[in-house]
Enzyme design. Structure first.
Site, PDB file in Angstrom:
ATOM      1  N   PHE A 473       9.957  16.734  12.566  1.00 56.27           N
ATOM      2  CA  PHE A 473       9.523  17.551  11.415  1.00 56.27           C
ATOM      3  C   PHE A 473       9.495  19.050  11.696  1.00 56.27           C
ATOM      4  O   PHE A 473       8.591  19.748  11.251  1.00 56.27           O
ATOM      5  CB  PHE A 473       8.134  17.102  10.922  1.00 56.27           C
ATOM      6  CG  PHE A 473       7.920  15.612  10.984  1.00 56.27           C
ATOM      7  CD1 PHE A 473       8.640  14.773  10.152  1.00 56.27           C
ATOM      8  CD2 PHE A 473       7.023  15.054  11.874  1.00 56.27           C
ATOM      9  CE1 PHE A 473       8.462  13.395  10.205  1.00 56.27           C
ATOM     10  CE2 PHE A 473       6.833  13.676  11.941  1.00 56.27           C
ATOM     11  CZ  PHE A 473       7.549  12.843  11.106  1.00 56.27           C
ATOM     12  N   HIS A 474      10.486  19.542  12.435  1.00 56.02           N
ATOM     13  CA  HIS A 474      10.487  20.963  12.792  1.00 56.02           C
ATOM     14  C   HIS A 474      11.743  21.696  12.316  1.00 56.02           C
ATOM     15  O   HIS A 474      12.359  22.432  13.092  1.00 56.02           O
ATOM     16  CB  HIS A 474      10.353  21.125  14.311  1.00 56.02           C
ATOM     17  CG  HIS A 474       9.072  20.589  14.870  1.00 56.02           C
ATOM     18  ND1 HIS A 474       8.921  20.243  16.196  1.00 56.02           N
ATOM     19  CD2 HIS A 474       7.884  20.337  14.279  1.00 56.02           C
ATOM     20  CE1 HIS A 474       7.685  19.798  16.390  1.00 56.02           C
ATOM     21  NE2 HIS A 474       7.041  19.849  15.236  1.00 56.02           N
ATOM     22  N   PRO A 475      12.162  21.559  11.059  1.00 52.79           N
ATOM     23  CA  PRO A 475      13.372  22.263  10.624  1.00 52.79           C
ATOM     24  C   PRO A 475      13.147  23.775  10.609  1.00 52.79           C
ATOM     25  O   PRO A 475      12.074  24.244  10.228  1.00 52.79           O
ATOM     26  CB  PRO A 475      13.596  21.732   9.203  1.00 52.79           C
ATOM     27  CG  PRO A 475      12.239  21.348   8.725  1.00 52.79           C
ATOM     28  CD  PRO A 475      11.522  20.839   9.946  1.00 52.79           C
TER      29      PRO A 475
END
Ligand SMILES: Cc1cc2nc3c(=O)[nH]c(=O)nc-3n(C[C@H](O)[C@H](O)[C@H](O)COP(=O)(O)OP(=O)(O)OC[C@H]3O[C@@H](n4cnc5c(N)ncnc54)[C@H](O)[C@@H]3O)c2cc1C
Length: 546
Positions: A473-475
């Site tokens: 979840f780190h775009p």
């Protein structure tokens, strides 16, 4: 499209009340000199599970607070689509995230500076990390106190986490009690963005302080649909709210803080992006900017699953009503226990490749297990240890598929498209398995469920990563900061070639940082606010910690 209604005027319009947007709203209104409008597509953060750290699991598939995006089929992941949750609520993703507080490595920011971004070396950004922070352990050269973002220790040690840390030591790595200290390397407990067992999102930390200010207007459930321009100067924002099309004007600047998926989407909808894409959708091109939506980076995690010998995992609590009530009561009385922990309890940062100068993989050690992120927990005691490559080379894209602002964009991180990423993930899985097979851990391992023990060759491990890998979840990096022709913003976060428009969120990262992204994006919000105020001629009103 509904008919347009009245336009009100502000000094600044901030689009998106997420990790960075809430920081801007607070800092820009602090002096009382500027009128600020904060537009947020989601609603208020009233859902109780937002504020209880363990509630994170309940927000994964809740469309009331989550955009619930999914990637396009990923070519290197067996053409699977990967879920892409994002917060759609005051606080943005900081209201639904796993609460882990990890800044990344000093070398990440020095790299940003080396790429030509003046003012973004670690020495430059450290004061902003410190200004944001209210560190439970007190102040030192690297940590601050008294800031809006509460950072605290997990409330109590857990036998499984202790075993994992001991196993890492047996495998030759140090114990590390502060991943944001002088060295990131080693195994230990994560710190959380929480205060007294409650989540400290940026809505809690920054917006609550600011919301009563007369010069701040917060408008929830307002979807910005287009930036308004006069020539190449941004002058306002059009948004959809309650079935109406409205607009607001900004006499100073429009500030986009929609996050790594929505910021490039809004720019493209507004005519800033790859000209061919925009023209194909009938959107008038204001500037042909191929970099808008390009260079998407994300952390891929590959999870190893274990059946535990003892009923001491979260599965055992959640699957028993008696234990659930006990945990609930304990939390209500003391704000402690399992409800007070975030996504990862313990973890570590390690060098999987012998040549790495600093850790190149992160491990999240999680005391529950399920088949995938957000899936129901297993009906037996279980835990997970996941590995993620910290500095992936793979870069993907975000592209609108429609001129309708309500339609999700195409998202494709292109995980594992670089050979180095594939090699590092395989090396990381080997390293993690070595740790998990140390004597300290063996006592708790009843079964290696996935990958199964027969999965041993590089090809097997890569196939396992392709079949099961998913996002952490780190775009980032879809409106990348830089000075090359494809960079979208300059080092002052101004959109290049466009007047009075800035982007301040995770999309501006030139390269993903070596850790969880919320802390870095709060820092970007803090520094972004100072840049904006400096350019407005009001020198930074908030003291920056030395
Ligand atoms: C499930 C999950 C777990 C995570 N776990 C961790 C963790 O443990 N630790 C960590 O450090 N990081 C974690 N992260 C990552 C971190 O939370 C994000 O990187 C960070 O919050 C992103 O900040 P941002 O300001 O760029 O965007 P966001 O915080 O996502 O904010 C963007 C905001 O803009 C709003 N918006 C978007 N488009 C529009 C529009 N057109 N009009 C109006 N409003 C709009 C959105 O609704 C949202 O509120 C996690 C993220 C998720 C989703």
């Amino acid at each position: 499209m509904p008919a347009q209604q009245h336009s009100e005027s502000f000094d600044y319009i901030v689009v998106g009340a997420g990790s960075a947007g809430c920081v801007l709203a607070n800092r820009l209104t602090a002096s009382g000199r500027h009128r600020v409008l904060l537009l947020e597509a989601g609603g208020h953060d009233r859902n109780i599970w937002i504020h209880i750290p363990l509630g994170y699991g309940k927000l994964f598939s809740n469309a009331k607070v989550n955009w619930l995006y999914a990637s396009e089929p990923e070519p290197e992941l067996d053409n699977r689509s990967v879920i892409q949750p994002r917060g759609k609520v005051l606080g943005g993703s900081s209201s639904i995230n796993g609460l882990l507080y990890v800044r990344g490595q000093a070398a990440d920011y020095d790299h940003w500076r080396q790429l030509g971004n003046a003012g973004w070396s670690f020495e430059d950004v450290l004061p902003y990390f410190r200004r944001a922070e209210d560190q439970q352990r007190g102040e030192d050269a690297l940590h601050g106190v008294g800031g809006p973002l509460a950072v605290s220790d997990v409330c109590e040690p857990h036998p499984l986490c202790e075993a994992f840390i001991a196993a890492a030591q047996q495998a030759g790595f140090p114990r590390n009690d502060d991943f944001n200290g002088p060295s990131q390397e080693g195994a230990g407990y994560f710190q959380l963005t929480a205060r007294k067992g409650r989540r400290c999102s940026t809505a809690v930390g920054y917006l609550r302080q600011a919301r009563r200010r007369a010069n701040l207007a917060i408008v929830p459930r307002a979807l910005a649909s287009r930036i308004l321009f006069e020539g190449r100067r941004a002058v306002g924002v059009e948004y959809l709210q309650d079935g109406s099309r409205r607009s607001a004007l900004a006499s100073r600047e429009v500030l986009i803080a929609g996050g790594a998926f929505n910021s490039p989407q809004l720019l493209q909808l507004s005519g800033l992006g790859p000209a061919q894409l925009l023209s194909s959708l009938g959107i008038p091109v204001i500037a042909d900017m191929p970099g808008v939506g390009a260079d998407l980076q994300d952390h891929l995690q590959v999870r190893m699953q274990y059946r535990c010998t003892e009923p001491i995992t979260m599965n055992d609590v959640i699957n028993s009503w008696r234990h659930r009530i006990g945990a609930g009561l304990r939390y209500c009385v003391s704000r402690k226990g399992l409800l007070a922990i975030g996504a990862g309890y313990a973890g570590g940062f390690f060098r999987a490749n012998p040549g790495a100068a600093t850790p190149d993989v992160q491990v999240h050690f999680i005391i529950f297990s399920g088949d995938t992120s957000g899936a129901p927990l297993h009906p037996f005691p279980g835990f997970i240890a996941s590995v993620c490559q910290l500095r992936p080379e793979s870069r993907g894209f975000v592209r609108i598929k429609s001129a309708d602002p309500r339609a999700a964009p195409a998202i494709q991180p292109r995980y594992l498209s670089s050979a180095q990423d594939r090699d590092t993930v395989v090396a990381g899985l080997r390293l993690l398995r070595r740790i998990m097979r140390q004597p300290a851990m063996c006592h708790f391992v009843a079964e290696e469920r996935a990958p199964d023990p027969g999965c041993t060759s590089d090809a097997d491990l890569l196939a396992f990563a392709r079949a099961t890998g998913t996002t952490v979840f780190h775009p980032t990096s879809t409106c990348r900061m830089g000075s090359d022709p494809d960079a979208v913003v300059d080092a002052r976060l101004r959109v290049r070639g466009i007047d009075r428009l800035r982007i301040v969120d995770g999309s501006i990262m030139p390269a993903l940082v070596s850790g969880n992204t919320n802390a870095a994006i709060v820092m970007i919000g803090e520094k972004g606010a100072d840049l904006i105020l400096e350019d407005a001629g009001a020198s930074a009103p908030i003291p920056v910690a030395a």
